[in-house]
Design an enzyme around this catalytic site. Structure first.
Site, PDB file in Angstrom:
ATOM      1  N   VAL A 194       0.500 -10.178  37.250  1.00  0.00           N
ATOM      2  CA  VAL A 194       0.848 -10.560  38.617  1.00  0.00           C
ATOM      3  C   VAL A 194      -0.241 -10.035  39.533  1.00  0.00           C
ATOM      4  O   VAL A 194      -0.800  -8.968  39.299  1.00  0.00           O
ATOM      5  CB  VAL A 194       2.242 -10.033  39.053  1.00  0.00           C
ATOM      6  CG1 VAL A 194       3.339 -10.772  38.314  1.00  0.00           C
ATOM      7  CG2 VAL A 194       2.379  -8.547  38.855  1.00  0.00           C
ATOM      8  N   SER A 195      -0.551 -10.801  40.581  1.00  0.00           N
ATOM      9  CA  SER A 195      -1.660 -10.421  41.446  1.00  0.00           C
ATOM     10  C   SER A 195      -1.236  -9.650  42.682  1.00  0.00           C
ATOM     11  O   SER A 195      -2.070  -9.098  43.375  1.00  0.00           O
ATOM     12  CB  SER A 195      -2.460 -11.665  41.842  1.00  0.00           C
ATOM     13  OG  SER A 195      -1.593 -12.658  42.305  1.00  0.00           O
ATOM     14  N   THR A 196       0.070  -9.604  42.963  1.00  0.00           N
ATOM     15  CA  THR A 196       0.539  -8.793  44.087  1.00  0.00           C
ATOM     16  C   THR A 196       1.724  -7.964  43.634  1.00  0.00           C
ATOM     17  O   THR A 196       2.414  -8.320  42.678  1.00  0.00           O
ATOM     18  CB  THR A 196       0.985  -9.655  45.292  1.00  0.00           C
ATOM     19  OG1 THR A 196       2.152 -10.380  44.936  1.00  0.00           O
ATOM     20  CG2 THR A 196      -0.106 -10.607  45.738  1.00  0.00           C
TER      21      THR A 196
ATOM     22  N   GLN B  32       5.225  -9.703  43.375  1.00  0.00           N
ATOM     23  CA  GLN B  32       5.564 -10.616  42.293  1.00  0.00           C
ATOM     24  C   GLN B  32       6.179  -9.849  41.131  1.00  0.00           C
ATOM     25  O   GLN B  32       5.977  -8.652  40.983  1.00  0.00           O
ATOM     26  CB  GLN B  32       4.316 -11.368  41.824  1.00  0.00           C
ATOM     27  CG  GLN B  32       3.754 -12.296  42.877  1.00  0.00           C
ATOM     28  CD  GLN B  32       2.439 -12.919  42.435  1.00  0.00           C
ATOM     29  OE1 GLN B  32       1.661 -12.310  41.722  1.00  0.00           O
ATOM     30  NE2 GLN B  32       2.200 -14.138  42.887  1.00  0.00           N
TER      31      GLN B  32
END
Length: 183
Positions: free
Chosen positions: A9-11, A14
């Site tokens: 996940v990039s954030t 998420q």
């Protein structure tokens, strides 16, 4: 052939749960699922680094979606090529894409072309933005060093702050700051 899974996940907002569940449903054992959260740089991807160390020729890595493998297209292509060189294939569950076989090689070739186009587009946008900023007077680079002695000499000669700021090409508030710091 062993199955491995990778989820990213990039954030921090998420959740990995959906990706991990999909990997388990596809037959990946929990101890062979590697994850990364909110990674802004490649040096922060401990899950991916562990996965790289574990896989061997003939293994298959499952990833839920194409965009979950890398931060951008170029990163993803580099990883696909790296794993391909090890004899490890990657299958993207939701996208129905696999890197093994002739079709897989074609997919990698197409993705490489897309990555190259993306890099070129980013470079063009960056240059356009830089030119636009320069046209608006934005100065790039490190702040230049202020010649404090010259400012003080001009002040002692009786020149006003406005004149000094224009002559030295600095803000009037900077002139006052230099004067106040010297007292």
């Amino acid at each position: 052939m062993r199955l491995f899974g990778y989820a990213r996940v990039s954030t921090s907002q998420q959740s990995l749960d959906i990706q991990v569940r999909a990997l388990k449903d596809a037959g990946v054992k929990a101890n062979r699922i590697f994850t990364d959260k909110a990674s802004g740089s490649s040096s922060d991807r401990k899950g991916l680094d562990l996965l790289r160390m574990k896989v061997e020729e003939g293994d298959v890595i499952l990833v839920k979606k194409l965009d979950r493998l890398g931060r951008d297209t170029a990163d993803m292509i580099q990883l696909i090529k790296e794993f391909d060189a090890q004899g490890v294939s990657i299958r993207f569950i939701d996208d129905g894409i696999s890197t093994d076989g002739e079709m897989g090689k074609m997919v990698v070739t197409i993705l490489s072309a897309v990555a190259q186009a993306e890099r070129q587009r980013i470079l063009e946008r960056t240059n356009e933005g830089r030119q636009e900023a320069m046209a608006k007077g934005v100065v790039f680079g490190r702040k230049r060093k202020i010649d404090r002695d010259a400012v003080l000499n001009m002040w002692q000669q009786g020149l006003g702050a406005s004149h000094i700021s224009k002559t030295m090409n600095i803000a009037r508030s900077t002139v006052y700051k230099v004067i106040n710091e010297s007292n």
